[in-house]
Design an enzyme around this catalytic site. Structure first.
Site, mmCIF file in Angstrom:
data_model
loop_
_atom_site.group_PDB
_atom_site.id
_atom_site.type_symbol
_atom_site.label_atom_id
_atom_site.label_comp_id
_atom_site.label_asym_id
_atom_site.label_seq_id
_atom_site.Cartn_x
_atom_site.Cartn_y
_atom_site.Cartn_z
ATOM 1 N N GLU A 187 0.797 -1.236 0.000
ATOM 2 C CA GLU A 187 0.000 0.000 0.000
ATOM 3 C C GLU A 187 0.829 1.286 0.000
ATOM 4 O O GLU A 187 0.761 2.086 0.923
ATOM 5 C CB GLU A 187 -0.950 0.001 1.206
ATOM 6 C CG GLU A 187 -1.919 -1.163 1.210
ATOM 7 C CD GLU A 187 -2.784 -1.218 2.463
ATOM 8 O OE1 GLU A 187 -2.642 -0.328 3.329
ATOM 9 O OE2 GLU A 187 -3.586 -2.152 2.585
ATOM 10 N N GLU A 292 -6.854 -10.568 0.212
ATOM 11 C CA GLU A 292 -7.743 -9.838 1.125
ATOM 12 C C GLU A 292 -9.158 -9.715 0.558
ATOM 13 O O GLU A 292 -9.767 -8.645 0.556
ATOM 14 C CB GLU A 292 -7.144 -8.471 1.458
ATOM 15 C CG GLU A 292 -5.716 -8.587 1.983
ATOM 16 C CD GLU A 292 -5.147 -7.294 2.524
ATOM 17 O OE1 GLU A 292 -5.925 -6.447 3.004
ATOM 18 O OE2 GLU A 292 -3.909 -7.140 2.472
#
Length: 751
Positions: A187, A292
């Site tokens: 991220e 995820e």
């Protein structure tokens, strides 16, 4: 940098502590061989691995691990293999010179997962080596202390290389072949640019390149290295990731795959955008992992769960079509948790979520059969390429391959969890009912208490902690740190997140006082539920939070509760602890606190009411005050003024003034001086307000204040850190011992 032999020595010691039998002897996960063999891992085995994220609670619950091994052939640690769990806080902080360039590591959290994987022949994805979240700030600081300035770039890079080397070497030496892929970096892209983070601030935007260089240098052959990110299907983010992250890494042959986080909603992302992103990542020639994966849905009705199933079906059709057509080499799909009850989304979304394939006692939801159908239909289409319609009916799938786990009740018991000290029951309770709370600048926030309760039925004294923050916020380091300190001394503790105003635009007036009054009544009303003694009820505040506490101490009989449920319950505390308190609105006041509380032009009556040294009465409860002489934010005269007022009214009190120490020392114990600030749940209203202001939705917020808040919260800039005299813990650090002795005397007097 540690040598391989040093790492091996550490690993051997840990393996002795965490031998397989000691971890899993209490868990029998032998599957029922007569159970239908068709399941997720079998159905998708020709295409890609099917995995799930698990927590330590899952790991120590036999039913959950049976579900994992029977349905999945891959798993990921939800949290326990993130940087904060590998970095050994005690060793690094206690011996910073020794570990300055080679941080000490601790593998205790990771070993049980690795042992389970090896024992049960199930593969693992490693998640995650480098992330701006869950990497402690002290890792970047001189002396591994977040109160010190940041270390220089070269020092941090040497720490990073040593850390990555140590983690990979430990896993590959002791558990070879278990982890097939690592999320190296997580991220780093935000709003179409590199995310401003502590990594970019201290190292620069090339930190991710360096992380992949180190990972490639030390990773074992055959283990893939991934970049992982969320919202990766959105065109603005997808294109930036491809051009500025993946392609530079590919040029240096540093990356093997893209991790496409898929936290889906019922109406987002658009299916075409998602499919396009899958194919664009695939066109790079990299492997693709769907990571995820979940789908937030707060409606548990049959109709809504059917819609969830149909939407999951569409995404799995995208995965299989891309894999079979060669448009994307998808090698694994990982759901983010096993059951609805385990999902992180309920906490993140602040509403109960039903986002996964299993629920309750591991029962399959309709979405499970929908995903199974996609794979089975794929077999039919392969066998009969001209077939335009599937012969596999959804109802037939449920009937033929119905998942009916017959795990025993004992299988659902949590067993073998490592315990450090008393077990803590943590939860949050809103203190107001619907329609009772109407502060104009709440931005969706409701005042609440966060509990730290002992897991027993013993009636204990209660402590309500009130963080400070100039009435602009509830500072996190003045919440959980003191809560844990007094929980450890045997009390049941609550932290109050009360009304504040970071915008300084809507005067608070009596709202914080009403919040603490309701909190005391709310907790006392539930005394049996919380196992507290309602006649041994203490409140403890810091800075402006001490002003909230002091206001209740002198004005408790002014605050009437309009709700009949609470009207007859006392809001008078039995003892009050005021830490470096804001007391006066006069000469020695803290001006910003008074301004946020009362506005720019308070009248004389308001100033008099909230100048607490003028309001002490004969029924004011006993008080304990402490402050430092060097406090430059709130002058020490504040505590003297209140102590003298207590003396005049013959109210029992203790007053300690320490010679050295800055404002905001909170509990001043070892944990604080190591740089840990506790949970940030107290900052909810602040963050809600900051985002509202950024979006132009602030209440009465001036343009100037809006610019200040955007700079404060969204620029990536931080207040400069400065050194601190570590010897203070041997001086002011004793205040909690003195306070505890005072509490015990009061409790003894109550018997």
């Amino acid at each position: 940098m540690r040598s391989a032999s040093e790492i091996d020595f550490v690993s051997l010691k840990l393996q002795k502590i965490y031998c397989t039998k000691s971890i899993f002897a209490h868990i029998d996960i032998t599957p029922d061989n007569e159970r239908a063999i068709m399941n997720l891992k079998t159905a998708y085995e020709p295409f890609f691995k099917i995995g799930a994220a698990i927590s330590r609670w899952n790991l120590h619950t036999a039913a959950h691990m049976k579900l994992l091994t029977e349905q999945f052939n891959s798993f990921t640690c939800e949290n326990d293999m993130k940087p904060m769990y590998f970095l050994d806080v005690e060793k690094n902080k206690e011996q910073p010179e020794k570990y300055n360039l080679s941080p000490a590591l601790n593998f205790e959290n990771a070993i049980p997962y690795l042992e389970f994987a090896r024992e049960n022949g199930i593969a693992m994805r490693g998640h995650t080596l480098v992330w701006h979240n869950q990497t402690p700030k002290w890792f970047f600081c001189e002396n591994y202390n977040e109160l010190f300035p940041y270390a220089d770039r070269e020092t941090i890079l040497k720490r990073l290389e040593s850390y990555i080397h140590g983690v990979l070497d430990f896993v590959q030496t002791n558990y070879p072949g278990i982890i097939y892929a690592w999320d190296v970096v997580n991220e780093i892209v935000d709003e179409g640019a590199f995310r401003k983070s502590i990594w970019t601030k201290t190292v620069g935007e090339d930190f991710f390149i360096k992380a992949f260089e180190y990972a490639r240098k030390y990773v074992a052959p055959g283990v893939d290295l991934f970049y992982n990110d969320y919202e990766a299907a959105e065109p603005w983010k997808r294109d930036y990731i491809i051009e500025h992250v993946l392609k530079p890494l590919m040029e240096e042959k540093l990356v093997d795959g893209m991790g496409m986080q898929s936290h889906l909603l019922m109406d987002h992302p658009d299916l075409e955008n998602y499919k396009t992103a899958v194919e664009m990542y695939g066109a790079l020639g990299l492997k693709l992992n769907i990571t995820e994966l979940d789908m937030h849905n707060a409606d548990p009705s049959d109709e809504s769960m059917h819609a969830l199933a149909l939407r999951y079906k569409e995404f799995f059709k995208i995965y299989l079509d891309a894999k079979k057509s060669g448009k994307a080499n998808i090698t694994s799909v990982t759901f983010w948790n096993l059951r609805d009850e385990d999902s992180w989304l309920t906490g993140f979304r602040r509403e109960t979520s039903y986002p996964l394939l299993f629920q309750g006692k591991c029962q399959a939801k309709e979405a499970y059969y929908a995903i199974l159908e996609v794979a089975l239909k794929s077999y039919e289409d392969t066998a009969n390429a001209e077939s335009k319609q599937s012969n596999t009916d959804f109802a037939d799938i449920k009937e033929e391959y119905k998942w009916e786990p017959d795990y025993s009740d004992e299988d659902y018991l949590l067993k073998g969890m490592p315990q450090n000290g008393p077990q803590i029951k943590r939860f949050r309770e809103n203190i107001y009912q619907d329609g009772e709370y109407n502060y104009a600048a709440a931005y969706g926030f409701t005042p609440n208490v966060f509990a730290y309760l002992h897991e027993d039925s013993k009636k204990r004294p209660c402590m309500l902690v009130i963080p400070g923050g100039g009435y602009c916020m509830c500072c996190s380091h003045e919440g959980e740190l003191p809560a844990m300190e007094f929980f450890g001394r045997g009390m049941n503790v609550f932290v109050l997140s009360y009304t504040t105003d970071i915008t300084m635009s809507v005067p608070l007036k009596k709202q914080p006082l009403e919040d603490i009054s309701r909190a005391v009544r709310f907790i006392r009303k539930n005394a049996d539920k919380y196992n507290i003694d309602p006649e041994k009820f203490f409140i403890m505040g810091f800075s402006a939070g001490a002003h909230v506490c002091g206001s209740l101490a002198v004005h408790f009989d002014d605050i009437k509760d309009t709700n009949p449920e609470y009207a007859g319950i006392s809001n008078r505390p039995d003892g009050v602890i005021l830490s470096y308190p804001v007391i006066t609105t006069g000469e020695f006041t803290h001006k910003d606190s008074v301004r946020t509380l009362l506005g720019d032009n308070p009248d004389a009556e308001e100033l008099e009411y909230f100048s607490l040294e003028k309001q002490v009465k004969e029924n004011t409860p006993p008080c304990f005050l402490w402050q430092t002489q060097e406090d430059s934010a709130v002058p020490v005269e504040n505590s003297y003024l209140f102590a003298m007022a207590l003396r005049k009214k013959n109210i029992p009190f203790a007053h300690y003034v320490f010679p050295a120490g800055h404002h905001g020392l909170t509990i001043a114990n070892k944990t604080f001086f190591q740089g840990w600030s506790g949970g940030d749940y107290t900052m909810e209203q602040v963050m809600r307000a900051a985002f509202a202001v950024k979006e132009g939705k602030g209440v009465n917020v001036s343009d100037k204040r809006r610019e200040e808040l955007i700079e404060q919260f969204f620029s990536g800039n931080e207040m400069p850190a400065s050194g601190i005299d570590m010897s203070l813990k041997e001086d002011v650090g004793y205040w909690s011992d003195l306070a505890w002795a005072w509490i015990k005397r009061l409790c003894a007097a109550c018997k």
